[in-house]
Write a protein that holds these residues in place. Structure first.
Motif, mmCIF file in Angstrom:
data_model
loop_
_atom_site.group_PDB
_atom_site.id
_atom_site.type_symbol
_atom_site.label_atom_id
_atom_site.label_comp_id
_atom_site.label_asym_id
_atom_site.label_seq_id
_atom_site.Cartn_x
_atom_site.Cartn_y
_atom_site.Cartn_z
ATOM 1 N N GLY A 1 -14.726 -2.843 12.100
ATOM 2 C CA GLY A 1 -13.966 -2.475 11.544
ATOM 3 C C GLY A 1 -14.295 -2.761 9.695
ATOM 4 O O GLY A 1 -13.140 -2.813 9.223
ATOM 5 N N GLU A 2 -15.544 -3.721 9.690
ATOM 6 C CA GLU A 2 -14.768 -5.027 8.895
ATOM 7 C C GLU A 2 -16.152 -4.531 7.758
ATOM 8 O O GLU A 2 -17.348 -3.878 8.181
ATOM 9 C CB GLU A 2 -15.451 -6.365 9.413
ATOM 10 N N GLN A 3 -16.032 -4.964 6.611
ATOM 11 C CA GLN A 3 -17.544 -5.488 5.875
ATOM 12 C C GLN A 3 -17.940 -6.799 5.507
ATOM 13 O O GLN A 3 -16.802 -7.127 5.360
ATOM 14 C CB GLN A 3 -17.206 -3.871 4.508
ATOM 15 N N TYR B 1 0.576 -1.379 -0.116
ATOM 16 C CA TYR B 1 -0.432 -0.035 0.437
ATOM 17 C C TYR B 1 0.575 1.263 -0.086
ATOM 18 O O TYR B 1 2.147 1.133 0.426
ATOM 19 C CB TYR B 1 -1.246 -0.199 1.122
ATOM 20 N N THR B 2 0.449 2.248 -0.231
ATOM 21 C CA THR B 2 1.138 3.542 -0.782
ATOM 22 C C THR B 2 0.851 4.437 0.133
ATOM 23 O O THR B 2 1.633 5.371 0.538
ATOM 24 C CB THR B 2 1.079 4.536 -2.049
ATOM 25 N N ASN B 3 -0.569 4.704 0.721
ATOM 26 C CA ASN B 3 -0.944 5.859 2.087
ATOM 27 C C ASN B 3 -0.169 5.573 3.374
ATOM 28 O O ASN B 3 -1.389 4.321 3.957
ATOM 29 C CB ASN B 3 -2.700 5.663 1.473
ATOM 30 N N SER B 4 0.049 6.496 4.039
ATOM 31 C CA SER B 4 0.701 5.780 5.348
ATOM 32 C C SER B 4 -0.879 6.139 6.031
ATOM 33 O O SER B 4 -0.652 5.859 7.426
ATOM 34 C CB SER B 4 1.828 6.778 5.707
ATOM 35 N N MET B 5 -1.615 7.053 5.895
ATOM 36 C CA MET B 5 -3.048 7.555 6.714
ATOM 37 C C MET B 5 -3.995 5.618 6.683
ATOM 38 O O MET B 5 -4.767 5.937 7.811
ATOM 39 C CB MET B 5 -3.814 8.517 6.528
ATOM 40 N N PHE B 6 -3.567 5.058 6.001
ATOM 41 C CA PHE B 6 -4.662 3.514 6.398
ATOM 42 C C PHE B 6 -4.454 2.525 8.032
ATOM 43 O O PHE B 6 -2.751 3.151 7.918
ATOM 44 C CB PHE B 6 -4.388 2.357 5.422
ATOM 45 N N ASP B 7 -4.873 2.643 8.491
ATOM 46 C CA ASP B 7 -5.055 2.317 9.822
ATOM 47 C C ASP B 7 -5.521 0.584 9.877
ATOM 48 O O ASP B 7 -5.203 0.151 11.235
ATOM 49 C CB ASP B 7 -5.603 3.197 10.651
ATOM 50 N N TYR B 8 -6.216 0.000 9.389
ATOM 51 C CA TYR B 8 -6.500 -1.066 9.150
ATOM 52 C C TYR B 8 -6.677 -2.027 8.361
ATOM 53 O O TYR B 8 -6.704 -1.294 7.125
ATOM 54 C CB TYR B 8 -7.875 -0.873 9.810
ATOM 55 N N PHE B 9 -6.333 -3.221 8.515
ATOM 56 C CA PHE B 9 -6.306 -3.531 6.891
ATOM 57 C C PHE B 9 -6.930 -5.365 7.178
ATOM 58 O O PHE B 9 -6.724 -5.515 8.139
ATOM 59 C CB PHE B 9 -4.647 -4.430 6.922
ATOM 60 N N LEU B 10 -6.920 -5.221 5.902
ATOM 61 C CA LEU B 10 -8.068 -6.915 6.370
ATOM 62 C C LEU B 10 -8.212 -7.857 4.970
ATOM 63 O O LEU B 10 -7.566 -7.289 4.007
ATOM 64 C CB LEU B 10 -9.402 -6.396 6.110
ATOM 65 N N TRP B 11 -8.414 -8.878 4.909
ATOM 66 C CA TRP B 11 -8.555 -9.509 3.847
ATOM 67 C C TRP B 11 -9.252 -10.494 3.381
ATOM 68 O O TRP B 11 -10.363 -10.798 4.882
ATOM 69 C CB TRP B 11 -7.032 -11.561 4.366
ATOM 70 N N ALA C 1 -7.166 -5.444 1.480
ATOM 71 C CA ALA C 1 -8.261 -4.014 1.626
ATOM 72 C C ALA C 1 -7.412 -3.328 2.940
ATOM 73 O O ALA C 1 -6.660 -3.649 3.406
ATOM 74 C CB ALA C 1 -9.422 -4.034 1.976
ATOM 75 N N ALA C 2 -7.220 -2.504 2.432
ATOM 76 C CA ALA C 2 -6.599 -0.906 3.811
ATOM 77 C C ALA C 2 -8.149 0.396 3.855
ATOM 78 O O ALA C 2 -8.699 0.020 3.100
ATOM 79 C CB ALA C 2 -5.190 -0.266 3.253
ATOM 80 N N SER C 3 -8.360 0.497 5.521
ATOM 81 C CA SER C 3 -8.577 1.378 5.752
ATOM 82 C C SER C 3 -8.147 2.627 6.304
ATOM 83 O O SER C 3 -7.106 2.246 6.705
ATOM 84 C CB SER C 3 -9.748 0.769 6.867
ATOM 85 N N GLY C 4 -8.687 3.688 6.256
ATOM 86 C CA GLY C 4 -8.538 4.737 6.445
ATOM 87 C C GLY C 4 -9.318 5.901 6.042
ATOM 88 O O GLY C 4 -10.446 5.646 5.380
ATOM 89 N N LEU C 5 -9.088 7.092 6.677
ATOM 90 C CA LEU C 5 -10.003 8.458 6.925
ATOM 91 C C LEU C 5 -9.780 9.223 5.597
ATOM 92 O O LEU C 5 -8.606 9.479 4.961
ATOM 93 C CB LEU C 5 -10.047 9.081 7.857
ATOM 94 N N ILE C 6 -10.964 8.744 4.240
ATOM 95 C CA ILE C 6 -10.611 9.115 2.444
ATOM 96 C C ILE C 6 -11.430 9.864 2.090
ATOM 97 O O ILE C 6 -13.009 10.101 3.278
ATOM 98 C CB ILE C 6 -10.394 8.301 1.699
ATOM 99 N N PHE D 1 -15.279 -11.517 4.757
ATOM 100 C CA PHE D 1 -13.745 -11.675 5.638
ATOM 101 C C PHE D 1 -13.328 -12.861 5.721
ATOM 102 O O PHE D 1 -13.674 -13.600 6.459
ATOM 103 C CB PHE D 1 -14.717 -10.699 7.267
ATOM 104 N N LEU D 2 -12.033 -12.749 5.973
ATOM 105 C CA LEU D 2 -10.989 -13.377 6.888
ATOM 106 C C LEU D 2 -10.548 -13.617 7.771
ATOM 107 O O LEU D 2 -10.701 -14.290 8.777
ATOM 108 C CB LEU D 2 -9.873 -14.174 5.315
ATOM 109 N N ILE D 3 -9.472 -12.313 8.171
ATOM 110 C CA ILE D 3 -8.529 -11.557 9.600
ATOM 111 C C ILE D 3 -8.429 -10.297 8.834
ATOM 112 O O ILE D 3 -8.300 -10.057 7.449
ATOM 113 C CB ILE D 3 -7.437 -12.942 9.089
ATOM 114 N N SER D 4 -7.746 -10.028 10.185
ATOM 115 C CA SER D 4 -7.823 -8.466 10.058
ATOM 116 C C SER D 4 -6.664 -8.253 11.070
ATOM 117 O O SER D 4 -5.684 -8.963 11.302
ATOM 118 C CB SER D 4 -9.031 -7.604 10.067
ATOM 119 N N ILE D 5 -6.123 -6.758 10.896
ATOM 120 C CA ILE D 5 -4.664 -6.395 11.770
ATOM 121 C C ILE D 5 -4.708 -5.094 11.912
ATOM 122 O O ILE D 5 -4.822 -4.457 11.070
ATOM 123 C CB ILE D 5 -3.068 -6.798 11.371
#
Lengths: 114, 110
Positions: free
Chosen positions: B97-99, A25-35, A91-96, A46-50
């Motif tokens: 935090g998930e969808q 990923y490129t955006n350092s504002m992402f704070d939650y990541f999912l597979w 997937a990456a989650s952040g304030l966009i 949804f599988l797993i997140s971090i």
């Protein structure tokens, strides 16, 4: 611009071995990541997140690793099973633009061979 | 299972016709999303909703509109379908935090 990239469109692994799927990923504002895992003709599941405050999260055969300095995450599946054959999206989650949104990679098709 | 259904599941329509896709959820989630999935692009956000009558645009909103008149239903409308809108459309809800996603609608515009 593609903020989340999965550079391997496909991956083939023998049953019982480890599968490693990668995501950058490129955006350092992402704070939650999912597979997510997706079978044909079904919605992504949804599988797993971090969270960005961790570097590893484990759930059974699935482990996600996060390297913030490299802006890289990976999903390890061990041992791989035939039922793991699917398309995997990171997937990456952040304030966009003022709202919490998910940005997805292009997906990697994983095939587990018997 | 997040209690999400989508209708129709499959649709073939002609260029220039209006099309409405429906997403229905049974668990009173505030946030709902519409995505499209295309080869090589993953899932891209079209529109989202953060409450009844509260909606906003996503990454690929051109040619699409949405409405949410009640919590459980989120409608996606293609005012005049084009061949570039041939895709698989997924609805999602947010929980924590998930969808969580619905089963999808495969739309073909001929």
């Amino acid at each position: 611009d593609q903020q989340v990239k999965q550079n391997s469109p496909s991956l083939s692994v023998q049953e019982g071995r480890i599968s490693i799927l990668n995501c950058d990923y490129t955006n350092s504002m992402f704070d939650y990541f999912l597979w997510y895992k997706k079978y044909p003709a079904e919605g992504p599941t949804f599988l797993i997140s971090i969270s960005s405050i961790k570097d590893k999260n484990e759930d059974g055969r699935f482990t996600v690793f996060l390297n913030k300095s490299a802006k890289h995450l990976s999903l390890h599946i061990v041992p791989s099973q035939p039922g793991d054959s699917a398309v995997y999206f990171c997937a990456a989650s952040g304030l966009i633009q003022g709202a919490q949104k998910l940005v997805f990679g292009q997906g990697t098709r994983l095939t587990i061979n018997p | 299972d997040a209690g999400i259904t989508q209708s129709p599941r499959h649709k073939v329509t002609e260029t220039g016709t209006p099309v409405t896709l429906r997403c229905h959820q049974t668990e009173n989630h505030r946030y709902m999303y519409w995505y499209r999935q295309d080869p090589g692009h993953g899932l891209r956000l079209i529109h989202y909703s953060y409450g009844v009558k509260d909606t906003d645009k996503g990454e690929v909103s051109d040619g699409y509109s949405v409405s949410r008149s009640k919590t459980e239903d989120f409608l996606l409308t293609l005012e005049s379908a084009t061949s570039s809108q041939t895709s698989v459309y997924f609805c999602a809800i947010r929980q924590g935090g998930e969808q969580y996603f619905g089963p999808g609608t495969r739309l073909t515009v001929t």
